[in-house]
Design a protein around this motif. Sequence first.
Motif, PDB file in Angstrom:
ATOM      1  N   THR A   5       7.576  27.894  40.203  1.00  0.00           N
ATOM      2  CA  THR A   5       7.895  28.276  39.265  1.00  0.00           C
ATOM      3  C   THR A   5       7.397  27.249  37.992  1.00  0.00           C
ATOM      4  O   THR A   5       7.910  26.129  38.107  1.00  0.00           O
ATOM      5  CB  THR A   5       9.230  28.860  38.935  1.00  0.00           C
ATOM      6  N   ALA A   6       6.833  27.977  36.820  1.00  0.00           N
ATOM      7  CA  ALA A   6       6.530  26.937  35.790  1.00  0.00           C
ATOM      8  C   ALA A   6       7.890  26.343  35.129  1.00  0.00           C
ATOM      9  O   ALA A   6       8.869  27.093  34.998  1.00  0.00           O
ATOM     10  CB  ALA A   6       5.859  27.769  34.686  1.00  0.00           C
ATOM     11  N   PRO A   7       8.087  25.163  34.882  1.00  0.00           N
ATOM     12  CA  PRO A   7       9.191  24.385  34.613  1.00  0.00           C
ATOM     13  C   PRO A   7       9.140  24.648  32.847  1.00  0.00           C
ATOM     14  O   PRO A   7       8.097  24.961  32.382  1.00  0.00           O
ATOM     15  CB  PRO A   7       9.076  22.968  34.935  1.00  0.00           C
ATOM     16  N   GLU A   8      10.336  24.476  32.221  1.00  0.00           N
ATOM     17  CA  GLU A   8      10.516  24.576  31.068  1.00  0.00           C
ATOM     18  C   GLU A   8       9.664  23.184  30.524  1.00  0.00           C
ATOM     19  O   GLU A   8       9.619  22.013  30.931  1.00  0.00           O
ATOM     20  CB  GLU A   8      11.674  24.287  30.353  1.00  0.00           C
ATOM     21  N   ARG A   9       8.860  23.304  29.252  1.00  0.00           N
ATOM     22  CA  ARG A   9       8.070  22.313  28.401  1.00  0.00           C
ATOM     23  C   ARG A   9       9.048  21.545  27.918  1.00  0.00           C
ATOM     24  O   ARG A   9       8.752  20.363  27.604  1.00  0.00           O
ATOM     25  CB  ARG A   9       7.035  22.943  27.767  1.00  0.00           C
ATOM     26  N   VAL A  10      10.238  21.937  27.461  1.00  0.00           N
ATOM     27  CA  VAL A  10      11.072  21.170  26.697  1.00  0.00           C
ATOM     28  C   VAL A  10      12.553  21.393  27.283  1.00  0.00           C
ATOM     29  O   VAL A  10      12.897  22.501  27.622  1.00  0.00           O
ATOM     30  CB  VAL A  10      11.238  21.371  25.022  1.00  0.00           C
ATOM     31  N   THR A  11      13.475  20.406  27.234  1.00  0.00           N
ATOM     32  CA  THR A  11      14.784  20.578  27.798  1.00  0.00           C
ATOM     33  C   THR A  11      15.521  19.594  27.069  1.00  0.00           C
ATOM     34  O   THR A  11      15.000  18.690  26.058  1.00  0.00           O
ATOM     35  CB  THR A  11      15.149  20.137  29.401  1.00  0.00           C
TER      36      THR A  11
END
Length: 140
Positions: A5-11
Motif C-alpha cells: 500500500t502506498a505510504p503517506e508522503r508526509v507524516t
Amino acid sequence: MSDITAPERVTATEDGRALLTKLTELHGPLMMHQSGGCCDGSAPMCYPVGDYRIGQRDVLVGELELPDPLPSVRVWISGEQFTVWKHTQLIIDVVPGRGAGFSLEAPEGVRFLSRARVFTDDEQTALAASPPQTGADLGA
C-alpha cells in the motif's frame, strides 16, 4: 506488481501534531509549505490557510490529520523541491529554538523541523501509481 500500500508522503511526530493542534486552536485552519532554502533555510513553514499563496507548480505532499473536530493541515512543497525529495517521506517534527519569523510557531520557543525517511523500492512503485496533486490541479 507489488501488493504494498502506498505510504503517506508526509507524516508528523507526536510533538509535531501536538504543536499543529495548539496552533490550529489559536489561529484556525492551517497549512504548511516546505521551504526550499531561502530566508529560513529549508524549514517547514506554518501559516493560517489563505496567508500563503500556493503556486500552480506547488505539490500537495499530503494532509496531517488532527484530533476531531479540527481540520487537517495540508502540506505543500515547491515542484522543484518535490523532484529532489519525492523518494522520501517528509516527517514534520518540532525542536527547541527560535522558529522562522514568518511561521506561526515562532513565538512558542520551538521550531518545526523536517526529517525524512527514504521510501523502499516497493513503496516508490506504489506511490508512482498515484502521483500527488499540484496547485494547478486544485485551481491555484
